[in-house]
Design a protein around this motif. Structure first.
Motif, PDB file in Angstrom:
ATOM      1  N   THR A 129       0.833  -1.197   0.000  1.00  0.00           N
ATOM      2  CA  THR A 129       0.000   0.000   0.000  1.00  0.00           C
ATOM      3  C   THR A 129       0.872   1.254   0.000  1.00  0.00           C
ATOM      4  N   GLN A 130       0.525   2.211  -0.844  1.00  0.00           N
ATOM      5  CA  GLN A 130       1.233   3.487  -0.877  1.00  0.00           C
ATOM      6  C   GLN A 130       0.210   4.604  -0.801  1.00  0.00           C
ATOM      7  N   GLN A 131       0.495   5.576   0.036  1.00  0.00           N
ATOM      8  CA  GLN A 131      -0.393   6.728   0.139  1.00  0.00           C
ATOM      9  C   GLN A 131      -0.166   7.667  -1.041  1.00  0.00           C
ATOM     10  N   GLY A 132      -1.080   8.571  -1.254  1.00  0.00           N
ATOM     11  CA  GLY A 132      -0.913   9.568  -2.299  1.00  0.00           C
ATOM     12  C   GLY A 132      -1.873   9.351  -3.446  1.00  0.00           C
ATOM     13  N   ALA A 133      -1.909  10.321  -4.361  1.00  0.00           N
ATOM     14  CA  ALA A 133      -2.866  10.287  -5.459  1.00  0.00           C
ATOM     15  C   ALA A 133      -2.658   9.068  -6.354  1.00  0.00           C
ATOM     16  N   GLY A 134      -1.394   8.758  -6.639  1.00  0.00           N
ATOM     17  CA  GLY A 134      -1.124   7.620  -7.508  1.00  0.00           C
ATOM     18  C   GLY A 134      -1.373   6.298  -6.825  1.00  0.00           C
ATOM     19  N   GLY A 135      -0.924   6.194  -5.598  1.00  0.00           N
ATOM     20  CA  GLY A 135      -1.132   4.970  -4.844  1.00  0.00           C
ATOM     21  C   GLY A 135      -0.301   3.802  -5.326  1.00  0.00           C
ATOM     22  N   GLY A 136       0.735   4.055  -6.192  1.00  0.00           N
ATOM     23  CA  GLY A 136       1.526   2.946  -6.684  1.00  0.00           C
ATOM     24  C   GLY A 136       0.658   1.935  -7.415  1.00  0.00           C
ATOM     25  N   LEU A 137       1.075   0.682  -7.425  1.00  0.00           N
ATOM     26  CA  LEU A 137       0.281  -0.346  -8.096  1.00  0.00           C
ATOM     27  C   LEU A 137      -1.038  -0.595  -7.374  1.00  0.00           C
ATOM     28  N   PHE A 138      -1.091  -0.292  -6.064  1.00  0.00           N
ATOM     29  CA  PHE A 138      -2.363  -0.456  -5.366  1.00  0.00           C
ATOM     30  C   PHE A 138      -3.425   0.488  -5.931  1.00  0.00           C
ATOM     31  N   GLY A 139      -3.003   1.628  -6.447  1.00  0.00           N
ATOM     32  CA  GLY A 139      -3.949   2.536  -7.076  1.00  0.00           C
ATOM     33  C   GLY A 139      -4.594   1.901  -8.293  1.00  0.00           C
ATOM     34  N   PHE A 140      -3.820   1.107  -9.043  1.00  0.00           N
ATOM     35  CA  PHE A 140      -4.370   0.439 -10.220  1.00  0.00           C
ATOM     36  C   PHE A 140      -5.199  -0.781  -9.833  1.00  0.00           C
ATOM     37  N   LEU A 141      -4.953  -1.345  -8.644  1.00  0.00           N
ATOM     38  CA  LEU A 141      -5.767  -2.457  -8.166  1.00  0.00           C
ATOM     39  C   LEU A 141      -7.149  -1.996  -7.713  1.00  0.00           C
ATOM     40  N   SER A 142      -7.277  -0.714  -7.393  1.00  0.00           N
ATOM     41  CA  SER A 142      -8.542  -0.206  -6.847  1.00  0.00           C
ATOM     42  C   SER A 142      -9.718  -0.453  -7.785  1.00  0.00           C
ATOM     43  N   GLY A 143      -9.468  -0.388  -9.099  1.00  0.00           N
ATOM     44  CA  GLY A 143     -10.552  -0.607 -10.042  1.00  0.00           C
ATOM     45  C   GLY A 143     -11.202  -1.967  -9.876  1.00  0.00           C
ATOM     46  N   SER A 144     -10.365  -2.996  -9.668  1.00  0.00           N
ATOM     47  CA  SER A 144     -10.903  -4.343  -9.456  1.00  0.00           C
ATOM     48  C   SER A 144     -11.486  -4.474  -8.053  1.00  0.00           C
ATOM     49  N   TRP A 145     -10.811  -3.868  -7.077  1.00  0.00           N
ATOM     50  CA  TRP A 145     -11.218  -4.002  -5.678  1.00  0.00           C
ATOM     51  C   TRP A 145     -12.568  -3.335  -5.418  1.00  0.00           C
ATOM     52  N   LEU A 146     -12.777  -2.152  -5.992  1.00  0.00           N
ATOM     53  CA  LEU A 146     -13.972  -1.360  -5.700  1.00  0.00           C
ATOM     54  C   LEU A 146     -15.252  -1.933  -6.302  1.00  0.00           C
ATOM     55  N   LYS A 147     -15.134  -2.825  -7.278  1.00  0.00           N
ATOM     56  CA  LYS A 147     -16.353  -3.371  -7.889  1.00  0.00           C
ATOM     57  C   LYS A 147     -17.027  -4.396  -6.985  1.00  0.00           C
ATOM     58  N   HIS A 148     -16.343  -4.794  -5.913  1.00  0.00           N
ATOM     59  CA  HIS A 148     -16.928  -5.742  -4.976  1.00  0.00           C
ATOM     60  C   HIS A 148     -17.619  -4.986  -3.841  1.00  0.00           C
ATOM     61  N   LYS A 149     -18.729  -5.503  -3.373  1.00  0.00           N
ATOM     62  CA  LYS A 149     -19.516  -4.832  -2.351  1.00  0.00           C
ATOM     63  C   LYS A 149     -18.733  -4.720  -1.042  1.00  0.00           C
ATOM     64  N   GLY A 150     -18.814  -3.546  -0.424  1.00  0.00           N
ATOM     65  CA  GLY A 150     -18.218  -3.365   0.902  1.00  0.00           C
ATOM     66  C   GLY A 150     -16.719  -3.239   0.897  1.00  0.00           C
ATOM     67  N   THR A 151     -16.152  -2.582  -0.102  1.00  0.00           N
ATOM     68  CA  THR A 151     -14.707  -2.361  -0.127  1.00  0.00           C
ATOM     69  C   THR A 151     -14.441  -0.873  -0.249  1.00  0.00           C
ATOM     70  N   THR A 152     -13.210  -0.494  -0.007  1.00  0.00           N
ATOM     71  CA  THR A 152     -12.851   0.918  -0.099  1.00  0.00           C
ATOM     72  C   THR A 152     -11.566   1.062  -0.898  1.00  0.00           C
ATOM     73  N   ASP A 153     -11.169   2.282  -1.151  1.00  0.00           N
ATOM     74  CA  ASP A 153      -9.984   2.570  -1.950  1.00  0.00           C
ATOM     75  C   ASP A 153      -8.754   1.864  -1.378  1.00  0.00           C
ATOM     76  N   MET A 154      -8.012   1.180  -2.239  1.00  0.00           N
ATOM     77  CA  MET A 154      -6.864   0.409  -1.773  1.00  0.00           C
ATOM     78  C   MET A 154      -5.700   1.277  -1.299  1.00  0.00           C
ATOM     79  N   THR A 155      -5.736   2.577  -1.594  1.00  0.00           N
ATOM     80  CA  THR A 155      -4.634   3.430  -1.154  1.00  0.00           C
ATOM     81  C   THR A 155      -4.763   3.820   0.315  1.00  0.00           C
ATOM     82  N   VAL A 156      -5.880   3.488   0.965  1.00  0.00           N
ATOM     83  CA  VAL A 156      -6.041   3.752   2.397  1.00  0.00           C
ATOM     84  C   VAL A 156      -5.291   2.672   3.177  1.00  0.00           C
ATOM     85  N   ARG A 157      -4.437   3.092   4.099  1.00  0.00           N
ATOM     86  CA  ARG A 157      -3.578   2.128   4.795  1.00  0.00           C
ATOM     87  C   ARG A 157      -4.360   1.249   5.764  1.00  0.00           C
ATOM     88  N   THR A 158      -5.224   1.836   6.574  1.00  0.00           N
ATOM     89  CA  THR A 158      -5.951   1.075   7.589  1.00  0.00           C
ATOM     90  C   THR A 158      -7.387   1.562   7.689  1.00  0.00           C
TER      91      THR A 158
END
Length: 244
Positions: A129-158
């Motif tokens: 996980t990396q903070q910031g607008a880009g979020g590193g590769l986790f930022g690109f994972l967010s698209g897949s992660w967010l389509k599932h119910k009850g998830t949040t942006d992968m760039t959030v650490r905790t």
């Protein structure tokens, strides 16, 4: 005879030098450029981070802190999800102890118990996980992660869960709260491609090269926050009684 042998040797050296200068038959002595080099998963993910395009998004070398002269490590990188599942995370103690252990205690003790639990949001096999607008590769994972119910942006650490409850502690018991988060696991692949190169005057043509690194990411299921606030970790909180 000695002079003749020396003369023949000089002729052979001149022939080799000529081949090097013209890019001739001496090239056959070099390793083939057609076979893709073996890469470790870490190297493949590093290539993905430095790709010209990730999940369809065109990038600049400045996006990964490089200069124009450094160039890209690959032409394209795509994350492909292969599975998504839910499971219970580890149960943890979420409050201090509230004892009712006085020798002369005869009635249950009424307490206001506050508890809080923090759950890590992103835990990848080869990414972090990396903070910031880009979020590193986790930022690109967010698209897949967010389509599932009850998830949040992968760039959030905790994410956290917590509450304050009124409870009764029986005589001779100690009360504390435990929290079991509901977790989610996404598996997939980083697919990295280096396009074919037709070659040129001084270079051999090379075929398209493809590399694959498996990825596994875990994080908590998220409940919506109140009035637009950050989401909270989903899970089960329960009181636990132990003997004094």
């Amino acid at each position: 005879m000695a002079k003749r042998r020396l003369k023949n040797k000089k002729i052979r050296l001149v022939a080799i030098g000529s081949a090097l200068a013209t890019g001739g038959a001496i090239i056959a002595l070099l390793p083939s450029a057609n076979a893709a080099e073996e890469k470790t998963p870490e190297q493949i993910v590093a290539m993905c981070e430095r790709s010209a395009v990730i999940n369809g998004e065109q990038r600049s070398v400045s996006d990964f802190g490089a200069s124009f002269g450094d160039g890209f490590a690959a032409d394209n990188c795509t994350y492909v999800e292969t599975n998504f599942e839910s499971f219970d995370g580890p149960t943890e103690k979420a409050s201090i102890d509230f004892p009712n252990c006085e020798p002369n205690a005869t009635e249950p003790a009424k307490v206001s118990i506050s508890w809080k639990s923090t759950v890590a949001q992103g835990s990848g096999k080869y990414t972090a996980t990396q903070q910031g607008a880009g979020g590193g590769l986790f930022g690109f994972l967010s698209g897949s992660w967010l389509k599932h119910k009850g998830t949040t942006d992968m760039t959030v650490r905790t994410v956290t869960a917590g509450d304050t409850e009124n409870r009764e502690v029986p005589v001779g018991k100690v009360l504390h709260m435990e929290f079991t988060p509901k977790m989610q696991r996404m598996t997939g692949e980083w697919r990295v491609r280096i396009d074919a190169d037709p070659g040129g005057f001084a270079t051999n043509p090379t075929p398209e090269q493809n590399f694959v690194a498996s990825e596994l990411v875990e994080g908590p299921a998220i409940l919506p926050g109140a009035a637009g606030a950050a989401g909270i970790a989903d899970g089960v909180a329960k009181p636990v009684l132990t003997d004094c």
